[in-house]
Design a protein around this motif. Structure first.
Motif, PDB file in Angstrom:
ATOM      1  N   GLY A   1       1.262   7.430  -7.737  1.00 23.72           N
ATOM      2  CA  GLY A   1       1.206   6.904  -6.381  1.00 23.72           C
ATOM      3  C   GLY A   1       0.224   7.577  -5.463  1.00 23.72           C
ATOM      4  O   GLY A   1      -0.045   7.074  -4.367  1.00 23.72           O
ATOM      5  N   LEU A   2      -0.355   8.698  -5.880  1.00 23.10           N
ATOM      6  CA  LEU A   2      -1.243   9.428  -4.973  1.00 23.10           C
ATOM      7  C   LEU A   2      -2.611   8.778  -4.834  1.00 23.10           C
ATOM      8  O   LEU A   2      -3.418   9.197  -3.994  1.00 23.10           O
ATOM      9  CB  LEU A   2      -1.410  10.878  -5.436  1.00 23.10           C
ATOM     10  N   ASP A   3      -2.878   7.745  -5.621  1.00 24.47           N
ATOM     11  CA  ASP A   3      -4.159   7.050  -5.527  1.00 24.47           C
ATOM     12  C   ASP A   3      -4.373   6.404  -4.162  1.00 24.47           C
ATOM     13  O   ASP A   3      -5.503   6.087  -3.789  1.00 24.47           O
ATOM     14  CB  ASP A   3      -4.253   5.981  -6.613  1.00 24.47           C
ATOM     15  N   VAL A   4      -3.287   6.218  -3.388  1.00 28.30           N
ATOM     16  CA  VAL A   4      -3.432   5.611  -2.063  1.00 28.30           C
ATOM     17  C   VAL A   4      -3.888   6.616  -1.012  1.00 28.30           C
ATOM     18  O   VAL A   4      -4.254   6.234   0.093  1.00 28.30           O
ATOM     19  CB  VAL A   4      -2.106   4.951  -1.598  1.00 28.30           C
ATOM     20  N   LEU A   5      -3.870   7.902  -1.345  1.00 25.16           N
ATOM     21  CA  LEU A   5      -4.264   8.930  -0.391  1.00 25.16           C
ATOM     22  C   LEU A   5      -5.762   9.215  -0.503  1.00 25.16           C
ATOM     23  O   LEU A   5      -6.381   8.960  -1.531  1.00 25.16           O
ATOM     24  CB  LEU A   5      -3.477  10.221  -0.640  1.00 25.16           C
TER      25      LEU A   5
ATOM     26  N   ALA B   1       2.488  -2.033 -13.653  1.00 21.15           N
ATOM     27  CA  ALA B   1       1.895  -3.255 -13.106  1.00 21.15           C
ATOM     28  C   ALA B   1       1.556  -3.075 -11.638  1.00 21.15           C
ATOM     29  O   ALA B   1       0.483  -3.493 -11.167  1.00 21.15           O
ATOM     30  CB  ALA B   1       2.856  -4.426 -13.291  1.00 21.15           C
ATOM     31  N   ALA B   2       2.461  -2.441 -10.896  1.00 24.15           N
ATOM     32  CA  ALA B   2       2.213  -2.207  -9.473  1.00 24.15           C
ATOM     33  C   ALA B   2       1.024  -1.273  -9.263  1.00 24.15           C
ATOM     34  O   ALA B   2       0.216  -1.471  -8.352  1.00 24.15           O
ATOM     35  CB  ALA B   2       3.463  -1.623  -8.820  1.00 24.15           C
ATOM     36  N   THR B   3       0.902  -0.259 -10.125  1.00 21.42           N
ATOM     37  CA  THR B   3      -0.216   0.681 -10.015  1.00 21.42           C
ATOM     38  C   THR B   3      -1.543  -0.018 -10.293  1.00 21.42           C
ATOM     39  O   THR B   3      -2.523   0.180  -9.564  1.00 21.42           O
ATOM     40  CB  THR B   3      -0.023   1.854 -10.983  1.00 21.42           C
ATOM     41  N   ARG B   4      -1.574  -0.825 -11.347  1.00 16.71           N
ATOM     42  CA  ARG B   4      -2.807  -1.542 -11.675  1.00 16.71           C
ATOM     43  C   ARG B   4      -3.227  -2.470 -10.533  1.00 16.71           C
ATOM     44  O   ARG B   4      -4.405  -2.545 -10.168  1.00 16.71           O
ATOM     45  CB  ARG B   4      -2.627  -2.346 -12.966  1.00 16.71           C
ATOM     46  N   LYS B   5      -2.264  -3.162  -9.962  1.00 15.87           N
ATOM     47  CA  LYS B   5      -2.564  -4.078  -8.862  1.00 15.87           C
ATOM     48  C   LYS B   5      -3.082  -3.322  -7.646  1.00 15.87           C
ATOM     49  O   LYS B   5      -4.068  -3.722  -7.017  1.00 15.87           O
ATOM     50  CB  LYS B   5      -1.304  -4.870  -8.496  1.00 15.87           C
ATOM     51  N   ARG B   6      -2.418  -2.205  -7.329  1.00 12.11           N
ATOM     52  CA  ARG B   6      -2.805  -1.414  -6.159  1.00 12.11           C
ATOM     53  C   ARG B   6      -4.194  -0.810  -6.342  1.00 12.11           C
ATOM     54  O   ARG B   6      -5.037  -0.852  -5.439  1.00 12.11           O
ATOM     55  CB  ARG B   6      -1.768  -0.308  -5.949  1.00 12.11           C
TER      56      ARG B   6
END
Length: 255
Positions: free
Chosen positions: A193-197, A39-44
């Motif tokens: 989590g690497l999608d933020v980089l 859920a956190a990944t989809r939101k981010r």
């Protein structure tokens, strides 16, 4: 386990109490962590969140006796693809850290260097009741900590960071160090989590420490753990949480 206060899933005390065998409560906890993480990944990703806290070339591993020894141990025991995984995991941990909390960099680096030692041929569990390979690296961290005169707190930080890295989510109460080891290792294995980089940061880390066909190399290693230790977290995550599919489909890595 009736009458015994259960320790929290993934801690070294939990491993000592359960030998890494998942109970129903543990399985439900992992499923809940997986749901929360997705859920956190989809939101981010829906919000296209990106951040750039530091540059790859500005990240330097700690240059201390224990860090050098942990890295040497990792390199000596690991196949090149697994050694490079540990090196990249440290860079992901540092790149993903937002700087909001202090952390013990030496403990983080030492834990990351030792976190997969139980997956190596030299240190794989044999003829043991233990159901989790992370206990190998945790014990090594305890031995190195004692050798280099770490206090009990620092040693426990590194050891627990190693055993906790297989949880889907690490509770902040276990320390920033454990969160970083989890973020770095999961980031490298499945791109978590690497999608933020930014892509150039990802490319820079993989150029510095090439992946060496990591996706195809790590899956059979984890499959062996699942076959030999069917009650462990890896087995549950592979069979119920689709972990190997996440590895294969990590979009930021071609191999």
């Amino acid at each position: 386990m009736t009458g015994i206060a259960m320790k929290q899933l993934g801690t070294l005390q939990w491993l000592e109490q359960t030998h890494g065998r998942l109970g129903l409560r543990d399985k439900l906890a992992l499923v809940a962590q997986g749901v929360k993480a997705r859920a956190a990944t989809r939101k981010r990703m829906g919000a296209s969140v990106k951040f750039r806290h530091r540059e790859v070339d500005d990240i330097l591993p700690p240059d201390s006796a224990i860090a050098r020894e942990a890295m040497a141990m990792c390199e000596a025991a690991s196949a090149p693809f697994l050694f490079n995984h540990s090196l990249r995991a440290y860079f992901w941990a540092r790149l993903l850290d937002d700087g909001s909390k202090p952390f013990d960099d030496e403990a983080v680096f030492t834990a990351i260097m030792l976190h997969d030692m139980g997956l190596t041929d030299a240190h794989r569990l044999q003829g043991s009741d233990e159901q989790c390979f992370t206990v190998v690296g945790a014990r090594m961290a305890e031995e190195l900590g004692a050798k280099h005169q770490w206090n009990d707190r620092r040693t426990a930080l590194a050891a627990n960071a190693i055993t906790l890295h297989l949880n889907v989510i690490v509770d902040p109460k276990h320390g920033r160090e454990a969160e970083m080891v989890r973020a770095g290792s999961g980031g490298d294995v499945a791109g978590l989590g690497l999608d933020v980089l930014e892509q150039d940061q990802i490319n820079a880390v993989c150029t510095k420490h090439p992946r060496l066909n990591f996706k195809t190399s790590i899956v059979p290693v984890l499959g062996l753990e699942e076959a030999q230790r069917p009650c462990c977290r890896i087995a549950f995550m592979n069979s119920r949480l689709g972990f190997t599919d996440l590895i294969a489909n990590a979009p930021m890595f071609s191999e």
